[in-house]
Write a protein that holds these residues in place. Sequence first.
Motif, short mmCIF file in Angstrom:
data_model
loop_
_atom_site.label_atom_id
_atom_site.label_comp_id
_atom_site.label_asym_id
_atom_site.label_seq_id
_atom_site.Cartn_x
_atom_site.Cartn_y
_atom_site.Cartn_z
N GLN A 236 0.82 -1.21 0.00
CA GLN A 236 0.00 0.00 0.00
C GLN A 236 0.86 1.26 0.00
OE1 GLN A 236 -2.94 0.13 3.10
NE2 GLN A 236 -3.75 2.12 2.45
N ARG B 215 -10.80 -4.20 -5.35
CA ARG B 215 -10.53 -3.66 -4.02
C ARG B 215 -9.39 -2.63 -4.11
NH1 ARG B 215 -10.99 -9.25 -3.01
NH2 ARG B 215 -8.71 -9.39 -3.04
N THR B 216 -9.53 -1.55 -3.36
CA THR B 216 -8.53 -0.48 -3.39
C THR B 216 -7.24 -0.98 -2.77
OG1 THR B 216 -10.25 1.19 -3.21
CG2 THR B 216 -8.02 1.87 -2.67
N GLY C 246 -13.47 9.28 6.10
CA GLY C 246 -12.71 8.23 6.74
C GLY C 246 -12.34 7.14 5.76
N PRO C 247 -11.47 6.16 6.17
CA PRO C 247 -11.03 5.09 5.26
C PRO C 247 -12.17 4.25 4.75
CG PRO C 247 -9.60 5.23 7.20
CD PRO C 247 -10.75 6.13 7.47
N SER C 248 -13.12 3.88 5.63
CA SER C 248 -14.22 3.04 5.16
C SER C 248 -15.11 3.77 4.17
CB SER C 248 -15.05 2.57 6.36
OG SER C 248 -15.55 3.71 7.09
N ALA C 249 -15.34 5.08 4.44
CA ALA C 249 -16.14 5.86 3.50
C ALA C 249 -15.43 6.02 2.16
CB ALA C 249 -16.47 7.22 4.09
N ASP D 57 -13.27 3.83 0.91
CA ASP D 57 -13.33 2.54 0.22
C ASP D 57 -14.69 2.34 -0.44
OD1 ASP D 57 -10.77 2.01 0.98
OD2 ASP D 57 -11.33 0.81 2.74
N GLN D 58 -15.75 2.74 0.25
CA GLN D 58 -17.08 2.59 -0.33
C GLN D 58 -17.25 3.52 -1.54
OE1 GLN D 58 -19.46 0.33 0.50
NE2 GLN D 58 -20.56 1.11 -1.32
N ASP E 1 -14.81 4.62 -3.47
CA ASP E 1 -14.01 4.06 -4.56
C ASP E 1 -14.75 2.92 -5.24
OD1 ASP E 1 -12.13 5.87 -3.86
OD2 ASP E 1 -10.79 4.45 -2.86
#
Length: 889
Positions: A144, A178-179, A191-194, A196-197, A199
């Motif tokens: 990453q 997946r990112t 945030g990271p989860s937001a 990822d969603q 993306d």
Amino acid sequence: EKPAMPVAGWAAALAGAVAVALPSILLYAAGLGRVLPLTMALAFVAVGLGVAAGAVRQRGRALEWLTLRSVLPITLMAGILLYPLVFRGLDVQRRQRMQDAAEFFDEGRDPGVLFALERVLSEAAASPVLRRALAAPPGDARRQDTLDSLAMTLLRTALPATRTPYDVHLRFLDAEGRTAGRFGVSEQRLGPSALDQLDADVFDIARQMYAERGEGGPLVDQFTGREPDRFQYVGLLPVGDPPEGWILAQAEPRPLWQQGGGVPLLRVLLPSGYGNLYASLSLAEFRDGVLVRSSGRDFGRYRLDPAVRQALVAREDLWRSERVDERRYLSYYRREPFEARMPLLTPEQQMIDAVRVPAFAPFDHLYYLLRLTVAGLMIGLLFFGAGLVLRRRAGVLPAPRVRFRDKVLNAFLAVGIFAILAVGALGVRVVSEENERAVQSWLRQHLERVEDALVLEARGEELPYRVVERVRLDSLAARVGLDLNLYRDGRLIRSSRPQFRYERLLDERLPIGAYEALYYDGYKFTYAEERLGRFRYTAGYRALLDEEGRPAYVVSIPTLPEQERIEEERARTLAYLFGALLLLVVVVMATAALLANALARPVARLRTGLRDVARGRFERKLPVGTRDEIGELVETFNEMQEQLAESRRKLAQQERQLAWREMARQVAHEIKNPLTPMKLSVQHLRRTFDDAAAGEAAPAPAPDARFARLFERVTGTLIEQIDTLARIANDFSTFARMPTRVLERLDLNEVVRQAVRLMQNEAEAEIALDLAPEPLVVEADQEELRRTFINLLKNAIQALPEDGAGAVRVTTQREGEGAYAAVIDTGTGIPDALHAKIFEPNFSTKTSGTGLGLAIARKTVEEHGGAIGFETEAGVGTTFWVRLPLAEA
């Protein structure tokens, strides 16, 4: 004579121009402006061929139409006549381009961003680091970090994301979507989860668009973002085949109040087809009358004019000529139908797209007319060259005769052309120097801003060169809103646009001129000309000094972002300059024609006057229209013409007098020959008769008394008539012979008294004298002068009425340096029709006489240096006057 344009040439020229103009009008009306260069060329060729055709038919004189003096005005006239057609084509092209730009802008398409996304996708796909990182296991901790760093590098290389009005993101996804790594500059704080969603959602839409397209290679397109009226840009490219992963690039425009200042992607760096649509245009989008998006510099107001909104209620588009900040613009407004744009918008949220472009100024018209004229001159010069050959072959070059008007016109034309070339060259130089000084001032001020920004970042007594070592150059460039390059020891080490460096668009070394100025000559600021392909720009350099006063670093600012605007302003200034020069050409040609005509007109009049003089016509005087040397020349010519007329009149008079003298000699000779024997015979007859009557001869009968009386009367009459004929013969002889006068000093008063005494014995009327009290001494022949006054007195007495009621008076007086004498009668006067014939020989108003008395009197007075004339009034009387010069003391 001025050569007339051959009818065949005019006809051919007119037919050719009409044949080209009619289809051109139709093409322009249809909006096909691309035919403009071809139409211009065909029109000029048609006109030129017509003139050449007529010239070839007429040769000689008509070939004069192929001279430079004729080609220039014909070309200028053709350009002026064709310009409305050309302007119509340019206007149609411009309006069509504005309409296309409005539609393109309405779709939200930014050519620079589309190109940048395509570029970052291609560079990412070519990176070996990406393939190695994607091949690593998903749980690898370095995977990453590597992909995040690669995303940051690629994004900053292909698109200066930190200084654009866009939120930009670059993501790397594995084969399942997946990112795996990302980098983005966004105003959103998620945030990271937001993320990822987000993306995943964007990737699903992009992959569906990629699949529907059905083509390989990168996908770069736009789609609707989180807000329904704002478009986003998305780019998607698979890595490998089958895909080992995906590259997803996204750019979303920020709200208008968050865009701030930035450095746009230069049009010069875009490939062909990108960016040309928006060039020199300003675009804006208004929602409910409020500005929400704009491009360009000419939309400065954040609210739309209510009159425009009101006008667009009943129509979908509107053209307006508007004045903003003392400058006139052409604006195009286009309303998007509510149902066609965004169903989620209410009717109150009216969406209006606007396009604005500077309107044509008067000098713009002159500039385009100049271009049209220059294009015509290129063709006209070909005909001029052909005319040189044709005139040479026709034998009219060099011209056997050159008119003065043409020489003056050629001189003015040559002076005008040289003056215009000199003014043009000087103007271009002045504009270039002023432009160069403005660029230098701009660079100096902005480099000082950079150094001031470094000083503000300094810690304590830290020097600017220390600050530049620890700050990021791209963040510094974003802060000052400029492109920056940093050099150390003459080598480029960092750039806010690294893609220029990677593609070798920037030189890795400091220009030699700037290096010498900064490192050797000790200057702190300098500038140098740079080149990016064929695109020339100026770069400014400022030395950041160390503690010893030597350049530690050199920071550079290129004028790339401003160079297009600078070149545009320079081109417009030059356009105005050359437009003014075209106007000067017209003024020079018109002035030259007027002055040539003004100068040649008096010369032409003199030529006409000389021709009249050569033909013997002296009665026409030339008008004097000027007070210069030409006017003096015309006055001199008029005086010369009067002198020639007087000389001719005197010559004619002398010829008549010579003819009369010759005739008088012959008449006097023929009359005298029989008169002498006739008189002697009559006298002998009388003496014989008298002797016979006195008885001296032989005795004879005494004559009859009646016969004696008759004989006496007849012989007396014969002798009297013989004496009259002898006097006539003497008069003829006197008129005919050259004078053998004896000049002596005489008192004019005494001569007048002698003449009056002689005439008083024969005249029944009284002659009054009114003589000057002092002697009037003249130098003359006494007999000729007395005979002159006797003739004048005799004419005055004969002009009196028969009832003896009239009177004759003689006066003398002194007039300056001359003597004046007048014989005045109260007779019937002289009719106006006879005034011009009074002094002509063989003219008399009496039934008796020879008509030579006044002619002899005039001849006598003029040969004594005097003048004679008369004044008369019908029913009142006549005055004959004589003026003679007084003798010197």
